[in-house]
Design an enzyme around this catalytic site. Structure first.
Site, PDB file in Angstrom:
ATOM      1  N   GLU A 142       0.871  -1.242  -0.110  1.00  0.00           N
ATOM      2  CA  GLU A 142      -0.111   0.160   0.051  1.00  0.00           C
ATOM      3  C   GLU A 142       0.800   1.122   0.054  1.00  0.00           C
ATOM      4  O   GLU A 142       1.735   1.211   1.000  1.00  0.00           O
ATOM      5  CB  GLU A 142      -1.119   0.036   1.081  1.00  0.00           C
ATOM      6  N   ASP A 194      11.072   6.281   0.073  1.00  0.00           N
ATOM      7  CA  ASP A 194      10.433   6.422  -1.427  1.00  0.00           C
ATOM      8  C   ASP A 194      10.059   5.096  -1.666  1.00  0.00           C
ATOM      9  O   ASP A 194      10.921   3.959  -1.882  1.00  0.00           O
ATOM     10  CB  ASP A 194      11.619   6.943  -2.199  1.00  0.00           C
ATOM     11  N   ASP A 217      -1.778  12.296  -4.068  1.00  0.00           N
ATOM     12  CA  ASP A 217      -1.916  13.551  -4.490  1.00  0.00           C
ATOM     13  C   ASP A 217      -2.183  13.766  -5.855  1.00  0.00           C
ATOM     14  O   ASP A 217      -1.598  13.057  -6.840  1.00  0.00           O
ATOM     15  CB  ASP A 217      -0.584  14.042  -4.002  1.00  0.00           C
ATOM     16  N   ASP A 253     -10.841  10.944  -6.289  1.00  0.00           N
ATOM     17  CA  ASP A 253     -11.954  11.712  -6.329  1.00  0.00           C
ATOM     18  C   ASP A 253     -11.479  12.900  -7.308  1.00  0.00           C
ATOM     19  O   ASP A 253     -12.440  13.822  -7.286  1.00  0.00           O
ATOM     20  CB  ASP A 253     -12.364  11.886  -4.992  1.00  0.00           C
ATOM     21  N   PHE A 290     -11.983  11.560   4.657  1.00  0.00           N
ATOM     22  CA  PHE A 290     -11.604  12.705   3.491  1.00  0.00           C
ATOM     23  C   PHE A 290     -12.055  12.311   2.381  1.00  0.00           C
ATOM     24  O   PHE A 290     -12.496  13.148   1.623  1.00  0.00           O
ATOM     25  CB  PHE A 290      -9.973  12.293   3.366  1.00  0.00           C
ATOM     26  N   GLU A 291     -12.564  10.889   1.908  1.00  0.00           N
ATOM     27  CA  GLU A 291     -13.398  10.599   1.030  1.00  0.00           C
ATOM     28  C   GLU A 291     -14.663  11.410   1.128  1.00  0.00           C
ATOM     29  O   GLU A 291     -15.357  11.912   0.057  1.00  0.00           O
ATOM     30  CB  GLU A 291     -13.590   8.891   0.743  1.00  0.00           C
TER      31      GLU A 291
END
Length: 311
Positions: A142, A194, A217, A253, A290-291
């Site tokens: 993830e 990273d 992002d 989104d 946040f969604e």
């Protein structure tokens, strides 16, 4: 799952847990590891980034100039390093911006106690033995988990799958480790740094059972599109690390980014779309606040599900 919306918006005492498990299992690699894929252009993961999507990228040091070393919150080595790869690997255009947010006392305590057992720094100098690290479970990577609530929910719902959760946001790392301890989740490991270096240098070919990139992002400004994570070069690398049948699941989104994701994923010859276009929302992806904020603004969430084809 990233606890961020793809829109640019702002975003305890630990209980007793099962006995700590052995630390990350790695074996040293030569400077150029056999089987390593070429590095892609954009760098890795989105991290938890409410509020910084519209910020300009940090200015890079002039060519040949010394790059100042970031200060570590854990100089004694008891927590995640500030820049684990250091100068071992080349700098590329990054799709994330590390943010030096405040770490709460509870998060710092979780990091100091649990990082040696459940955390690993992405230094690019060793190959990770996923079978040993996750006790033989299949492992899903993830990239970008925010504060970790959704990651913890998915780990609890599927304890037979290991989740290698990668991010650079120190408060989120501490929060996820605390959630794992409080809920007895032995199938989570937290990787700091990273994700491109993790994929290219530290994971063996065909070693992953899946990839999740939720609400990365979107880098909405045109001049920043090159910083988006889901690019052809990234997929060319990540698909070499996916086992046949592995599931790639992306969600956003941000409509223009969803369109780019669909185009890029569809063009990758080693992946097949599970649907004719966007996928219906799968039950296993938890709903986050946040969604919800994005939906309240009238945004539409798009899921994409692609399967790694046999070699």
């Amino acid at each position: 799952m990233s606890e961020n919306s793809a829109t640019p918006e702002p975003g305890s005492a630990a209980q007793h847990a099962p006995a700590a498990e052995p630390g990350p299992a790695t074996e040293p690699l030569p400077a150029s590891a056999p089987g390593s894929a070429p590095g892609p252009g954009p760098s890795a993961h989105p991290g938890e980034r409410p509020g910084h999507a519209d910020e300009a990228p940090a200015a890079s040091a002039p060519q040949g100039a010394a790059r100042p070393a970031p200060k570590s919150m854990f100089p004694d080595g008891t927590g995640p390093a500030a820049d684990p790869a250091g100068s071992h690997h080349e700098r590329r255009i990054r799709s994330f911006q590390p943010r030096r947010s405040r770490v709460s006392p509870g998060q710092a305590d979780a990091l100091r106690r649990l990082w040696p057992q459940w955390g690993l720094d992405i230094d690019g100098l060793s190959r990770i033995d996923l079978d040993q690290l996750f006790d033989g479970r299949p492992v899903v990577l993830e990239i970008g988990f925010g504060m970790g609530e959704a990651t913890a929910q998915m780990a609890a719902a599927d304890p037979d799958t290991g989740i290698l959760a990668c991010d650079v946001h120190t408060p989120g790392q501490g929060n996820l480790l605390g959630l794992a301890e409080r809920n007895g989740l032995s199938n989570i490991r937290v990787a700091n740094g990273d994700a491109i270096i993790l994929l290219r240098e530290m994971l063996a070919p065909a070693s992953l059972a899946g990839l999740r990139v939720y609400f990365p992002d979107p880098w909405p400004k045109k001049r920043h599109h090159k910083r988006r994570l889901i690019q052809p070069e990234f997929l060319s690398l990540v698909t070499t690390r996916l086992a046949p049948g592995a599931l790639v699941h992306c969600a956003t989104d941000w409509e223009p980014y969803a369109e780019q994701m669909l185009e890029v994923l569809s063009a990758e010859p080693t992946l097949a779309n599970e649907y004719s276009g966007y996928a219906p929302r799968p039950d296993f992806r938890p709903f986050t606040k946040f969604e919800g904020q994005g939906l309240d603004k009238g945004h539409v969430v798009h899921d994409l599900l692609f399967r790694r084809l046999p070699a």
